[in-house]
Design an enzyme around this catalytic site. Structure first.
Site, mmCIF file in Angstrom:
data_model
loop_
_atom_site.group_PDB
_atom_site.id
_atom_site.type_symbol
_atom_site.label_atom_id
_atom_site.label_comp_id
_atom_site.label_asym_id
_atom_site.label_seq_id
_atom_site.Cartn_x
_atom_site.Cartn_y
_atom_site.Cartn_z
ATOM 1 N N ASP A 29 -11.214 61.915 -26.356
ATOM 2 C CA ASP A 29 -12.168 60.845 -26.640
ATOM 3 C C ASP A 29 -13.537 61.273 -26.125
ATOM 4 O OD1 ASP A 29 -9.670 59.680 -27.171
ATOM 5 O OD2 ASP A 29 -10.329 57.684 -26.527
ATOM 6 N N LYS A 62 -14.764 55.523 -32.669
ATOM 7 C CA LYS A 62 -14.422 54.576 -31.602
ATOM 8 C C LYS A 62 -15.679 53.872 -31.142
ATOM 9 C CE LYS A 62 -12.611 54.758 -26.838
ATOM 10 N NZ LYS A 62 -11.952 55.596 -25.813
ATOM 11 N N LYS A 70 -10.905 53.087 -33.682
ATOM 12 C CA LYS A 70 -10.473 52.591 -32.373
ATOM 13 C C LYS A 70 -11.532 51.691 -31.755
ATOM 14 C CE LYS A 70 -9.101 54.009 -27.697
ATOM 15 N NZ LYS A 70 -8.817 55.132 -26.784
#
Lengths: 297, 489
Positions: A134, A197, A233
């Site tokens: 991430d 995300k 996400k």
């Protein structure tokens, strides 16, 4: 090659109206159970604190594998998400459970460092066995208009990820407009993001439904154009089952059933899992348990 | 250990469990009488007609069918109330009554919403979130004006007309009653109102509200009936003002009938709104606007955006997105909170819509309907698109009043303005663009009473509504709505 032509504009009022309409869906009975199971399976159980310990990470990993053993037929969560120095601990604790280890990287959460440091950070996580990375984008460069910089940085990190899937965090709470969010989504997807995300969870506001809807529309258009699926996400701020179901309704009615799997959608959340368990207990027994019945790992 | 969900081979399908709004709390009688002079009275005609639930085809109740004698008693009651009470009390007192009506509607909103959906077929989501709250808001808004009329018409003498005869349609039964009654009462008129024959129930419930609010007898009279009842109201010598919402053909007939009398008239008639999407618009939000423009209330909306104009360069993508979005619309039981599109109001209307769908096919426009299944009972119609249409197609020229959208493309602004205006109607239009100057350019050139920019089908009591050309004249809502019920000197 970065191509930013034909990026549609966003009308914020229209987005908010669409959200209000989606939220008027009423998810009950079997469809609620189905949705809650799915939401649980999509969670990236997260701990990203300076005071994290190996013990805490191990406890969280056990929880990831055994959300609530008194409820039969529960799925596990999708992944646990930790800092690079805890990846090894998590990896060992999860063993062959099939649950992924995601690691934040690239000078998380601010992203204020050199590419060299960011690459080293990523490499550390990968070498420790992370299945997913991430990363955060350089918001400063993006806001100054340097799309090319952001694109190149993501593409470089993507290369360093090898087989690990790359989630690109925009920190939408710092990007100010929905038009910016649409633009950065386009940049990240073209640079090879496997997931886009919303947030680090360190800045408010974190994930919101309008921001997520704009990103879902970007994913849809990218898929129409290239045939490539990109995951989504939302992270931070989603702590209740009701919110999770609202996000799933939005996902289902925007991208359709193909995205309704933890392969393509995740919730970045720490307390959501327990609220889902509380609701599932209630569906099973007809009454709400005290929070004391739910483990707080 | 719990099991990990692996990637599914089959795409996930999620059918939302029905979430039915309960109807235990509503009270409906088997039979409804006429509301004249503050009381419910049996019709002189002795006749009743059935009102049915269009989603089940079952009879809900019998409703009195007012004949010319009944119309006469209602008119006499209204005249008497005007002369003896309503014109005598202070404006502030008038306002209090209207506020009271508004509050009672608000308190009984849930009951009204359910009855509206049962009687008319509209989804509970709309009757709950739009029809009923807006109806209450109209009463609140006009209640506030009652004692401030001088400020709305400075330096003018104003006087109410006297008795207003009001005939309303079936698409927004309670809301249209509110649009008519609230400004009439605020300006000091008394009222005889006739609800549409397929949707009389919320109007009869509104009569109960008038009683509950202690409104002086005869100030509001509500008489159910059919075509002949409406005709008798128009032809009756008492009313000084006729207000009609409905079809253009009936509007023309009324105008003909009252020619040579000094009756005042306002008409809100048909429409065939142009919804114009420019290439620079926020497309995903414009899609919602198209959906809302044509599928809101099953397309039973006089200001529906039933003609879609999409700029050439984005036409393919817009149509594709529109089709995908249509697939997510849920058609079914109006009382299910999930339902997006409910039942068509009546068999007659369904036949008319189907006639136009057949006509569109015959005219060789290419048709698309969403793949949803329709309930086996009741009057339902699939959301329908017709692509590759032209100004010469009858499905483009005529009002269908159903969930049927005719799509054309355009290249230049001049072209789309000409096409949008090339219709006998002029009620509404929508413009979708990111560019403010383009919006102002079009709002000046489109001949429509309402032009929405980057939105569609938005209503507010403070905003005037009404048409150009064959869409009628006179305005409802806002300060303009007061003028329709006042003589100005």
């Amino acid at each position: 090659m970065l191509d930013l032509s034909n990026i549609p504009v966003i009308d914020q009022v229209g987005v908010e109206e669409r959200i209000a309409r989606l939220n008027s869906r009423s998810i009950k009975k079997e469809s609620k159970l189905q949705g809650l199971h799915l939401a649980l399976s999509m969670i990236d159980l997260t701990t990203l604190e300076g005071k994290d310990t190996a013990g805490k990470v191990r406890q969280m990993c056990y929880k990831a594998m055994h959300p609530a053993d008194d409820i039969p037929g529960l799925p596990t969560v999708a992944a646990v998400c930790v800092y690079p120095n805890h990846v090894k601990t998590a990896k060992t604790a999860l063993g062959n459970s099939g649950i992924n280890v995601a690691s934040v990287a690239t000078a998380f959460p601010s992203g204020n460092s050199s590419l060299k440091v960011k690459l080293a950070d990523t490499k550390l996580a990968i070498d420790n066995g992370a299945d997913e990375i991430d990363m955060v984008i350089s918001r400063g460069e993006f806001l100054s208009g340097n799309s090319k910089f952001v694109y190149d940085e993501i593409a470089t990190i993507k290369e360093a990820c090898g087989n690990a899937r790359l989630k690109v965090i925009f920190e939408t709470g710092e990007l100010s407009t929905l038009d910016n969010i649409r633009l950065v989504s386009e940049i990240a997807m073209q640079a090879g993001a496997d997931f886009i995300k919303t947030s680090t969870g360190k800045i408010q506001p974190a994930a919101t439904m309008p921001v997520t809807l704009v990103m879902l529309h970007a994913i849809k258009d990218y898929h129409e154009k290239t045939g490539k699926m990109v995951g989504m996400k939302p992270a931070g701020g989603i702590s209740t089952s009701k919110q999770a179901l609202q996000y799933l309704v939005m996902l289902y009615e925007t991208l359709g059933g193909a995205w309704m799997t933890n392969e393509w959608f995740r919730f970045g959340a720490s307390s959501l899992a327990n609220d889902i368990l509380l609701q599932l207990h209630k569906e099973q027994s007809g009454v709400y348990y005290s929070g004391d019945y739910i483990s707080k790992d | 250990m719990a099991k990990k969900i692996k990637e599914q081979v089959q795409p996930f399908t999620w059918s939302y469990a029905p979430a039915l709004e309960s109807k235990d709390h509503i009270q409906l009688k088997q039979q409804y009488e006429l509301f004249i002079n503050g009381r419910f009275v049996k019709p002189n005609s002795g006749k009743y007609f059935d009102t049915i639930n269009p989603s089940t085809e079952q009879v809900i109740a019998k409703v009195a069918d007012a004949n010319p004698k009944d119309v006469d008693s209602a008119m006499m009651a209204a005249k008497n109330a005007y002369d003896k009470t309503w014109s005598k009390i202070s404006a502030k007192e008038r306002g209090k009554y209207i506020f009271r009506i508004a509050r009672i509607i608000q308190e009984r909103a849930r009951e009204f919403a359910v009855i509206e959906s049962i009687d008319g077929g509209k989804p509970i989501r709309e009757s709950r979130d739009i029809d009923i709250p807006l109806a209450a808001n109209h009463f609140f808004y006009y209640a506030g004006w009652a004692d401030k009329l001088q400020y709305a018409f400075p330096n003018q003498q104003i006087k109410p007309h006297g008795v207003a005869a009001q005939i309303i349609p079936w698409n927004f039964p309670l809301l249209m009653a509110a649009w008519k009654i609230a400004p009439a009462l605020a300006t000091g008129n008394t009222v005889v109102l006739k609800p549409a024959e397929t949707t009389p129930l919320t109007a009869m419930k509104l009569a109960e509200v008038m009683q509950e609010a202690d409104l002086p007898p005869g100030v509001v009279n509500i008489i159910s009936g059919q075509k002949a009842t409406g005709a008798a109201m128009v032809q009756h010598p008492i009313p000084n003002k006729i207000a009609f919402t409905g079809s253009t053909a009936v509007g023309k007939w009324i105008q003909n009938e009252i020619a040579g009398t000094d009756k005042k008239l306002s008409l809100e008639l048909g429409g065939k709104g142009a919804n114009i999407i420019f290439a620079d618009a926020a497309l995903d939000q414009a899609i919602e606007g198209i959906i809302n423009g044509i599928f809101f209330n099953q397309g039973h909306v006089c200001c529906a955006g039933s003609r879609l104009f999409v700029q050439e360069s984005v036409a393919d993508i817009v149509v594709k997105k529109l089709k995908q979005r249509m697939e997510t619309l849920i058609i079914g039981d109006p009382l299910d909170k999930q339902t997006d599109i409910g039942a068509i109001n009546s068999k007659v209307q369904l036949d008319k819509i189907n006639h136009y769908i057949k006509l569109g096919i015959k005219e060789e426009a290419s048709m698309y309907q969403s793949s949803c299944a329709l309930p086996s009972k009741g009057f339902f119609c699939k959301p329908t698109l017709f692509m590759h249409t032209s100004q010469s197609h009858r499905i483009v020229q005529e009002e269908i009043f159903g969930p049927v959208l005719a799509i054309q493309t355009f290249r230049t602004i001049e072209e789309v303005i000409e096409k949008a205006n090339n219709i006998p109607y002029g009620l509404s239009a929508g413009v979708w663009t990111d560019k403010g100057s383009k919006i102002f350019n079009l709002t000046q050139k489109l001949k429509a009473g309402v032009v929405w920019a980057n939105t569609f089908n938005k209503f507010d009591p403070a905003s005037p509504f009404g048409g150009y050309k064959e869409s009628g004249f006179g305005r409802e809502g806002g300060v303009h709505g007061l003028a329709a019920y006042l003589q100005q000197f």
